[in-house]
Each structure stands twice: as structure tokens, then as C-alpha cells.
Scaffold this motif. Sequence first.
Motif, short mmCIF file in Angstrom:
data_model
loop_
_atom_site.label_atom_id
_atom_site.label_comp_id
_atom_site.label_asym_id
_atom_site.label_seq_id
_atom_site.Cartn_x
_atom_site.Cartn_y
_atom_site.Cartn_z
N GLN A 224 -31.75 16.37 -0.77
CA GLN A 224 -32.68 16.25 -1.61
C GLN A 224 -33.14 16.81 -0.53
O GLN A 224 -33.40 15.94 0.47
N ARG A 253 -28.10 23.90 -4.95
CA ARG A 253 -29.23 23.09 -5.70
C ARG A 253 -30.02 21.85 -5.36
O ARG A 253 -29.40 21.20 -4.49
N VAL A 255 -33.30 18.77 -4.93
CA VAL A 255 -34.02 18.60 -5.40
C VAL A 255 -35.21 18.10 -4.20
O VAL A 255 -34.85 17.13 -3.15
N ARG A 276 -44.79 18.47 -10.71
CA ARG A 276 -43.87 18.40 -11.99
C ARG A 276 -43.14 19.09 -11.96
O ARG A 276 -41.84 20.02 -11.98
N ALA A 277 -43.75 19.31 -13.04
CA ALA A 277 -43.82 20.37 -13.88
C ALA A 277 -43.59 21.87 -13.43
O ALA A 277 -42.39 23.44 -13.67
N LEU A 279 -42.78 22.84 -10.63
CA LEU A 279 -41.94 23.23 -9.30
C LEU A 279 -40.13 23.06 -10.67
O LEU A 279 -39.32 23.07 -9.36
N ASP A 280 -40.72 22.55 -11.64
CA ASP A 280 -38.55 22.78 -11.76
C ASP A 280 -39.02 24.35 -12.70
O ASP A 280 -38.96 24.71 -13.45
N ARG A 281 -37.70 24.33 -11.39
CA ARG A 281 -37.82 26.55 -11.75
C ARG A 281 -35.92 26.15 -11.59
O ARG A 281 -35.57 25.93 -10.11
N ARG A 283 -32.58 26.60 -9.59
CA ARG A 283 -31.69 25.29 -8.98
C ARG A 283 -32.76 24.90 -8.06
O ARG A 283 -32.60 23.37 -7.57
N ARG A 285 -35.79 21.48 -8.39
CA ARG A 285 -36.36 20.65 -9.16
C ARG A 285 -36.95 19.42 -8.42
O ARG A 285 -36.78 19.20 -7.71
N ALA A 286 -37.96 18.84 -8.84
CA ALA A 286 -39.34 18.55 -8.09
C ALA A 286 -39.61 17.29 -8.78
O ALA A 286 -41.11 16.34 -9.50
N GLY A 287 -38.54 15.82 -9.64
CA GLY A 287 -38.59 14.43 -9.99
C GLY A 287 -38.18 13.36 -9.85
O GLY A 287 -38.01 12.44 -9.52
#
Length: 550
Positions: A224, A253, A255, A276-277, A279-281, A283, A285-287
Motif C-alpha cells: 500500500q 499489486r 493499493v 479512485r475511478a 486509477l482503478d486499473r 494491478r 487501485r486507489a480505494g
Amino acid sequence: MSHTADLVLTGGPVHTVDPARSTATAVAVRDGRIAAVGHDEVHELIGPRTEVVDLAGKSLLPGFQDAHVHPQGAGLELGLCHLADTVDPAEYLRRIKAYADRHPDAGWITGGGWSLEAFPGGAPTAAALDAIVPDRPVFLPNRDHHGAWVNSRALERAGIDARTPDPADGRIERDADGNPTGMLQEGAVHLVGRLVPDPTPEDQLTALLRAQAVLHSYGVTAWQDAIVGAYANMTDPAPSYLAALDRGLLTARVVGALWWDRERGAEQIPELIARRAELDRGRFRAGTVKVMQDGIAENHTAAMLDPYLTNCGCASDNSGISFVAPDELRKYVTELDASGFQVHFHALGDRAVREALDAVEAARTANGRRDTRHHLAHLQVVHPHDIPRFRALGASANLQMLWAAHEPQMDELTLPFLGDERGARQYPFGDLLRAGATLAAGSDWPVSSPDPFQAIHVAVNRVAPNAPEGTPEFLPGQRLDLGTAIAAYTAGSAWVNHLDDISGSIAVGKSADLVVLDRDPFAGPREEIAATRVVQTFVEGQRVHAAGDA
């Protein structure tokens, strides 16, 4: 077991880190997933095209996951004026001068990684830098990135003098006449840091890939990133992650924890949702949203319930900084939680820990239980009343285990100013475990080593690796057993990263994120845990590190 495997690892202890802490002696991998875990029967999956890795008595673990790390910043520092592996002031000056001499065309001399313990009061001076680099500004963040050492040219460039007020979230160290001495704390770092030219996009990508190779060499297969966004002198790593994805170069992976701008309020939440939307690609993601609630104990900016002590042992008028007002923090976290964000808190002092837990409690009360998995990082001082709240609220404890030891920064810059009672509440790993908290682990690299076994060694021994003989254990009642410490760095961090369904343990159907070690750490004395080395690292069954590569 009718189809042959792509990869079989056999001939050594396999520590699965499943709930039963079971062991095996062979693992088969097919199409990037674990196809079988067991013993001799796994050999039935070996076919003519199967790669067989003979562990030869070495052990196998699931890949480590670093729950709090800054890879791009670490990679950039490695390529600049790197000061992180010594505490000798004379050596710092030698390296700085040598770097400046090698780079006569550099407009700024930057890099960093020096340790507070190297200087009286943790505060080096501009005068020392002026003597070796008088002609160009020098900007050198310290190891924890909560302060920076600058020369007079940098102070002049930023317009900082005796009349410059301290920012609300920081401090300019001064002499008796009020003149800046060359040390900037917390928010004051940005007064100079904002002037330092950003590295080029290609330099940033190179730094990220350099750091990824280092992390893989220590068996880290996921992490992360604790700050995704521009903060102080740290550039936003998001473009580098996207570039690495586009070029097929991101093998971990990741986060991303989106930076919460503490100078703004809830109006930034729609922007975070949009990011967030975006960068969700693949391996990446940014949740997650990162909230830095306080500073650090060594410069007395960690938020404490009671004031720090002075040199004479008397109470001061300073109890640290809460960067976000507690009532506002509760509102923001409640809205973030309702929007499906995990919140990653920097909470080091006992007041900051309480404020973060209060915010999680407010979110739970308003929104009910959601699978947002909020976590608090650092946890240097935790009040006993707050220990059971982690389990009650479902807030994970994100441990930086390497810091829980006697060393000069602890003994000279922390303990004297906390006092005996509060000093005995530091890094309460054992109490958190006994209270049923979910434990995760991270390095905070480049603040400290990215090697999980260095940190695990301290968690088990409460003594730093290579500590001088006779160094006492630091609060030994807070030790963890080896299995628990490894589980925090694998399954626990996978839980925090919402990756527990596909990684964090060795089980059929999970991703083949695996680490081959040079020994079985469970078979040797606990005093030798830090000597454990990674031989090979696999992500989805693909080898991303072999000893000698990095």
C-alpha cells in the motif's frame, strides 16, 4: 490433479500462513494460481514442461505485503544524495560535498535520509552546509520526512528569515535571536520544498521501478503506497504507476492511499471519488484515503494526551499537533466511509490514536458496519483504554515493527520527553494481539528498511538487529511470536489491502505470490531471524527476483 503444473516447488517446509498455521512440503502452480498444496502427492502434477524448484530444505512463504511504504520517494532518494545508511555527521557532509562536486550543473542539491539522532536535539544547522555548498540551495529531508535540513541559500530563496512566522502545521527552528538555523519541521518543510524542481516523469518512473526491484528482492509482492498525491517535497506517484502499467512493467499489486489535503475539507471528497475511478486499473487501485493526523515524537509534533516533558523533566506547554481538528475528522471519515473508502491514518501519539478511533467509531455509528477496513499506522504511544477499541471497531493496527527497540533516536530524543509511564506504552504489539486486533505490517521505507525480516526480528526480540551486545529488550512484554509477526506481514496486510481473497496465504486457488527463503526461520534461534534472506520471489507464478538479480 489431472493436469500438469507449470511450476512445482518442493523439498522444504512450506509455511502456508493459513488460519491453522499448517505446513506442507510441496506446492504446485498452474496459470498463475496455486493448484495444489501438500506433500509427495503434489509430484503427480510434474510433467515434461513443469519447472521444478528444489527447495533443498529451504522454506517457502506467501509473498510479503507492505501495508505502509513510499516506493517512488525511496527510489528517488537512492538516485540522489543518499544519506540513509549512516548516522555520522562527518560522513553526511562528505557525501553531500561529493554529490555536489559530481553534479556541478544541478540547480539544487537534494536527496536525504539522514537521522535525527546524529545531531544534538535532532537539529543540524545551515552553517554546516554553507561551508561545503555555499553557491546552491540544499534541501535534504530527514529519514522520517517530517523535517528537512537546508542551507542559507535555500532559506534565502524561500524568503525565510527572523520575521517569517511559523506555519500552523510546522515549525522553523531558530536561534536565540529568532534567526532560522537551517532545520524545518513538518509543514515548514513545504516553505522550501515547494521550490525544488520536480523530477521528470521518466526519472519518477525509473525511481518506481528501482524501488519495485528492491521490494521484490525482500520478498514483497504487494504493498500500500501510503501517499498518492503531491505532499511537501514528494511528487505524486500515480502517473508513474500508470506508466508502468501501460508498459507492462508493474509486477506488484498496489493499493494507493490518496492524500487527504489537510488545508481543505469535505469539498475534496468528490475529487477523491473521481480519482479512485480514474486509477482503478489492472494491478493498481486507489480505494484508500490517507489522513496524516499528527507528526512524530522526536520533534514533539506527535499528538499526545498530555504535554511533552522538557529537558528538566517538567511538563511543557506543548502536546503536539492534530493536523485535522477532531470534530472535523469525525465528519470527514464518516463521509469517506459512506463513499466506500478505506481510511489509512498516520496516528503516532496517543491523542492522535484516540482521535482516529473516535472518527472510525463515528463512521460505524452513522453508516453501520461496512467492509472498509480502516487502519491506523505507526501507533507509537497508545493509551491502555484505546487498546480494546481496535477489535471493537474493526480497525486494524498497522505496525512498523522495526521501530520498537532501544536505539539513539528512542533513548535520546524520545524517552526523556515522554516520561516513564508514557514511555512504557510504546509500540504495544502484544497488548493489541491479546485484545484481538487485526495486525498488519509495513516498513514506511525510506524512513526505515524495507526488509520484512529486519522488522520481524524486532517484533520477536524487541532488540534491533546488530544492536550492541548487552542492549536491553525494549518492553519485552510486547513481543510477538514469529508466526504472528509473519502473519501480520502477509495475511494481515493482505486483509488491509482487500487482497485476502487472492493472496496473503498459500492455499489452492490463490495467486501464486511466493517467497523462497535461504533457511527456515522457525528452525533457528530467534536471535538470528534478521539474517534470513530471500532467494526467489514469484508473483502469479512468474519469477520477479532471484538472488543476485538486485
